[in-house]
Design a protein around this motif. Structure first.
Motif, PDB file in Angstrom:
ATOM      1  N   SER A  46       0.655 -12.993 -13.694  1.00 56.99           N
ATOM      2  CA  SER A  46       1.916 -13.430 -14.313  1.00 56.99           C
ATOM      3  C   SER A  46       2.952 -12.314 -14.192  1.00 56.99           C
ATOM      4  O   SER A  46       4.144 -12.578 -14.019  1.00 56.99           O
ATOM      5  CB  SER A  46       1.706 -13.848 -15.771  1.00 56.99           C
ATOM      6  OG  SER A  46       1.407 -12.748 -16.593  1.00 56.99           O
ATOM      7  N   GLY A  47       2.496 -11.060 -14.235  1.00 57.96           N
ATOM      8  CA  GLY A  47       3.389  -9.932 -14.009  1.00 57.96           C
ATOM      9  C   GLY A  47       3.924  -9.910 -12.585  1.00 57.96           C
ATOM     10  O   GLY A  47       5.094  -9.603 -12.359  1.00 57.96           O
ATOM     11  N   LEU A  48       3.070 -10.250 -11.625  1.00 59.76           N
ATOM     12  CA  LEU A  48       3.517 -10.306 -10.229  1.00 59.76           C
ATOM     13  C   LEU A  48       4.592 -11.364 -10.030  1.00 59.76           C
ATOM     14  O   LEU A  48       5.553 -11.162  -9.271  1.00 59.76           O
ATOM     15  CB  LEU A  48       2.334 -10.569  -9.293  1.00 59.76           C
ATOM     16  CG  LEU A  48       1.333  -9.428  -9.137  1.00 59.76           C
ATOM     17  CD1 LEU A  48       0.112  -9.893  -8.356  1.00 59.76           C
ATOM     18  CD2 LEU A  48       1.981  -8.231  -8.466  1.00 59.76           C
ATOM     19  N   LYS A  49       4.448 -12.490 -10.724  1.00 60.71           N
ATOM     20  CA  LYS A  49       5.482 -13.532 -10.636  1.00 60.71           C
ATOM     21  C   LYS A  49       6.806 -13.027 -11.187  1.00 60.71           C
ATOM     22  O   LYS A  49       7.868 -13.269 -10.606  1.00 60.71           O
ATOM     23  CB  LYS A  49       5.033 -14.786 -11.385  1.00 60.71           C
ATOM     24  CG  LYS A  49       3.929 -15.554 -10.686  1.00 60.71           C
ATOM     25  CD  LYS A  49       3.497 -16.755 -11.492  1.00 60.71           C
ATOM     26  CE  LYS A  49       2.319 -17.459 -10.822  1.00 60.71           C
ATOM     27  NZ  LYS A  49       1.806 -18.556 -11.635  1.00 60.71           N
ATOM     28  N   LEU A  50       6.745 -12.315 -12.311  1.00 60.50           N
ATOM     29  CA  LEU A  50       7.962 -11.743 -12.885  1.00 60.50           C
ATOM     30  C   LEU A  50       8.568 -10.704 -11.947  1.00 60.50           C
ATOM     31  O   LEU A  50       9.788 -10.648 -11.765  1.00 60.50           O
ATOM     32  CB  LEU A  50       7.659 -11.107 -14.247  1.00 60.50           C
ATOM     33  CG  LEU A  50       7.313 -12.065 -15.380  1.00 60.50           C
ATOM     34  CD1 LEU A  50       6.735 -11.316 -16.570  1.00 60.50           C
ATOM     35  CD2 LEU A  50       8.543 -12.857 -15.797  1.00 60.50           C
ATOM     36  N   GLU A  51       7.705  -9.906 -11.345  1.00 66.11           N
ATOM     37  CA  GLU A  51       8.166  -8.883 -10.406  1.00 66.11           C
ATOM     38  C   GLU A  51       8.886  -9.514  -9.219  1.00 66.11           C
ATOM     39  O   GLU A  51       9.938  -9.030  -8.787  1.00 66.11           O
ATOM     40  CB  GLU A  51       6.953  -8.075  -9.936  1.00 66.11           C
ATOM     41  CG  GLU A  51       7.285  -6.845  -9.128  1.00 66.11           C
ATOM     42  CD  GLU A  51       6.034  -6.069  -8.798  1.00 66.11           C
ATOM     43  OE1 GLU A  51       5.820  -5.023  -9.418  1.00 66.11           O
ATOM     44  OE2 GLU A  51       5.268  -6.525  -7.914  1.00 66.11           O
ATOM     45  N   ASN A  52       8.342 -10.605  -8.705  1.00 61.72           N
ATOM     46  CA  ASN A  52       8.971 -11.303  -7.579  1.00 61.72           C
ATOM     47  C   ASN A  52      10.336 -11.876  -7.937  1.00 61.72           C
ATOM     48  O   ASN A  52      11.171 -12.078  -7.056  1.00 61.72           O
ATOM     49  CB  ASN A  52       8.060 -12.420  -7.060  1.00 61.72           C
ATOM     50  CG  ASN A  52       6.868 -11.871  -6.317  1.00 61.72           C
ATOM     51  OD1 ASN A  52       6.910 -10.770  -5.774  1.00 61.72           O
ATOM     52  ND2 ASN A  52       5.786 -12.624  -6.298  1.00 61.72           N
ATOM     53  N   GLU A  58       9.862  -6.635 -17.695  1.00 60.25           N
ATOM     54  CA  GLU A  58       8.887  -7.592 -18.241  1.00 60.25           C
ATOM     55  C   GLU A  58       7.566  -7.529 -17.470  1.00 60.25           C
ATOM     56  O   GLU A  58       6.486  -7.591 -18.061  1.00 60.25           O
ATOM     57  CB  GLU A  58       9.437  -9.008 -18.179  1.00 60.25           C
ATOM     58  CG  GLU A  58      10.637  -9.248 -19.083  1.00 60.25           C
ATOM     59  CD  GLU A  58      11.272 -10.599 -18.798  1.00 60.25           C
ATOM     60  OE1 GLU A  58      10.706 -11.605 -19.258  1.00 60.25           O
ATOM     61  OE2 GLU A  58      12.308 -10.621 -18.105  1.00 60.25           O
ATOM     62  N   ALA A  59       7.680  -7.390 -16.158  1.00 61.40           N
ATOM     63  CA  ALA A  59       6.488  -7.307 -15.319  1.00 61.40           C
ATOM     64  C   ALA A  59       5.673  -6.064 -15.664  1.00 61.40           C
ATOM     65  O   ALA A  59       4.444  -6.126 -15.774  1.00 61.40           O
ATOM     66  CB  ALA A  59       6.877  -7.290 -13.842  1.00 61.40           C
ATOM     67  N   LYS A  60       6.359  -4.956 -15.860  1.00 58.86           N
ATOM     68  CA  LYS A  60       5.684  -3.702 -16.199  1.00 58.86           C
ATOM     69  C   LYS A  60       4.881  -3.845 -17.490  1.00 58.86           C
ATOM     70  O   LYS A  60       3.741  -3.369 -17.582  1.00 58.86           O
ATOM     71  CB  LYS A  60       6.715  -2.579 -16.325  1.00 58.86           C
ATOM     72  CG  LYS A  60       6.127  -1.198 -16.461  1.00 58.86           C
ATOM     73  CD  LYS A  60       7.250  -0.166 -16.452  1.00 58.86           C
ATOM     74  CE  LYS A  60       6.731   1.236 -16.441  1.00 58.86           C
ATOM     75  NZ  LYS A  60       7.834   2.216 -16.420  1.00 58.86           N
ATOM     76  N   LYS A  61       5.442  -4.514 -18.464  1.00 58.49           N
ATOM     77  CA  LYS A  61       4.724  -4.739 -19.733  1.00 58.49           C
ATOM     78  C   LYS A  61       3.473  -5.587 -19.509  1.00 58.49           C
ATOM     79  O   LYS A  61       2.428  -5.335 -20.105  1.00 58.49           O
ATOM     80  CB  LYS A  61       5.653  -5.399 -20.750  1.00 58.49           C
ATOM     81  CG  LYS A  61       6.730  -4.469 -21.265  1.00 58.49           C
ATOM     82  CD  LYS A  61       7.672  -5.167 -22.225  1.00 58.49           C
ATOM     83  CE  LYS A  61       8.785  -4.218 -22.645  1.00 58.49           C
ATOM     84  NZ  LYS A  61       9.784  -4.857 -23.497  1.00 58.49           N
ATOM     85  N   LYS A  62       3.581  -6.589 -18.654  1.00 55.80           N
ATOM     86  CA  LYS A  62       2.410  -7.428 -18.341  1.00 55.80           C
ATOM     87  C   LYS A  62       1.316  -6.605 -17.665  1.00 55.80           C
ATOM     88  O   LYS A  62       0.139  -6.729 -17.994  1.00 55.80           O
ATOM     89  CB  LYS A  62       2.803  -8.592 -17.434  1.00 55.80           C
ATOM     90  CG  LYS A  62       3.643  -9.647 -18.092  1.00 55.80           C
ATOM     91  CD  LYS A  62       2.795 -10.560 -18.927  1.00 55.80           C
ATOM     92  CE  LYS A  62       3.642 -11.718 -19.425  1.00 55.80           C
ATOM     93  NZ  LYS A  62       2.907 -12.598 -20.311  1.00 55.80           N
ATOM     94  N   HIS A  77      -2.508  -2.665 -10.951  1.00 54.53           N
ATOM     95  CA  HIS A  77      -2.221  -1.379 -10.305  1.00 54.53           C
ATOM     96  C   HIS A  77      -1.252  -1.552  -9.139  1.00 54.53           C
ATOM     97  O   HIS A  77      -0.333  -0.739  -8.967  1.00 54.53           O
ATOM     98  CB  HIS A  77      -3.518  -0.721  -9.838  1.00 54.53           C
ATOM     99  CG  HIS A  77      -4.287  -0.098 -10.953  1.00 54.53           C
ATOM    100  ND1 HIS A  77      -3.840   0.996 -11.655  1.00 54.53           N
ATOM    101  CD2 HIS A  77      -5.482  -0.434 -11.511  1.00 54.53           C
ATOM    102  CE1 HIS A  77      -4.709   1.321 -12.577  1.00 54.53           C
ATOM    103  NE2 HIS A  77      -5.718   0.465 -12.511  1.00 54.53           N
ATOM    104  N   ILE A  78      -1.436  -2.602  -8.358  1.00 56.21           N
ATOM    105  CA  ILE A  78      -0.516  -2.867  -7.246  1.00 56.21           C
ATOM    106  C   ILE A  78       0.899  -3.101  -7.775  1.00 56.21           C
ATOM    107  O   ILE A  78       1.874  -2.557  -7.255  1.00 56.21           O
ATOM    108  CB  ILE A  78      -0.994  -4.082  -6.417  1.00 56.21           C
ATOM    109  CG1 ILE A  78      -2.312  -3.774  -5.714  1.00 56.21           C
ATOM    110  CG2 ILE A  78       0.071  -4.543  -5.421  1.00 56.21           C
ATOM    111  CD1 ILE A  78      -2.239  -2.650  -4.721  1.00 56.21           C
ATOM    112  N   GLY A  79       1.005  -3.906  -8.815  1.00 57.13           N
ATOM    113  CA  GLY A  79       2.316  -4.191  -9.409  1.00 57.13           C
ATOM    114  C   GLY A  79       2.986  -2.947  -9.951  1.00 57.13           C
ATOM    115  O   GLY A  79       4.183  -2.715  -9.734  1.00 57.13           O
ATOM    116  N   LEU A  80       2.215  -2.118 -10.660  1.00 61.12           N
ATOM    117  CA  LEU A  80       2.787  -0.877 -11.194  1.00 61.12           C
ATOM    118  C   LEU A  80       3.159   0.085 -10.072  1.00 61.12           C
ATOM    119  O   LEU A  80       4.152   0.812 -10.183  1.00 61.12           O
ATOM    120  CB  LEU A  80       1.806  -0.211 -12.159  1.00 61.12           C
ATOM    121  CG  LEU A  80       1.734  -0.827 -13.546  1.00 61.12           C
ATOM    122  CD1 LEU A  80       0.611  -0.195 -14.358  1.00 61.12           C
ATOM    123  CD2 LEU A  80       3.060  -0.695 -14.284  1.00 61.12           C
TER     124      LEU A  80
END
Length: 146
Positions: A46-52, A58-62, A77-80
């Motif tokens: 869900s964080g990756l979706k926010l990141e996209n 918001e993504a970082k918090k997820k 880890h990939i998202g961060l």
């Protein structure tokens, strides 16, 4: 649940139940770990979706929440890694990209661009050989895709 019931009835009527309790512990622990892994993966995705969508805070918090559930969650880890790269914190970006990619070939295949960004982060730190290695992996993964 049926397996648990059968084991319980089979072993509890006997005086020796030494093998039952360790088996029960392993069963409960396995269920818990599988549950945590899938929960952390759902949160991270869900964080990756926010990141996209460009909603990086918001993504970082997820991602951080996913790592609270499972500190080894590769998607988090990939998202961060990407977020820290964008923030200019290349040491943290390298740490998280490496943690997410190392030993996770399925993540590497799903997100080959992670190798590219890891290469860029290495390049920013003047780690030329490491950067080249990641760029080669990225090109190799892109060839496999096409």
């Amino acid at each position: 649940m049926l397996l648990f019931t059968q084991l319980f009835h089979k072993n509890c009527g006997k005086k020796r139940t030494k093998g039952f309790y360790p088996l029960l512990f392993i069963l409960i622990t396995s269920i818990f770990l599988i549950s945590c892994a899938s929960q952390s993966e759902r949160i991270a995705k869900s964080g990756l979706k926010l990141e996209n969508k460009g909603r990086l805070l918001e993504a970082k918090k997820k991602f951080e929440k996913a790592l609270e559930v499972n500190p080894d969650e590769p998607y988090a880890h990939i998202g961060l890694g990407y977020i820290y790269y964008k923030e200019g914190d290349f040491d943290k970006a390298i740490f998280h990209y490496k943690k997410g990619l190392d030993g996770n070939p399925e993540i590497s295949k799903a997100y080959p661009v992670s190798h590219y960004y890891l290469g860029l982060a290495y390049n920013k730190k003047n780690m030329t050989e490491e950067a080249r290695a990641q760029f080669r992996k990225y090109r190799q993964m892109r060839k496999i895709e096409n």
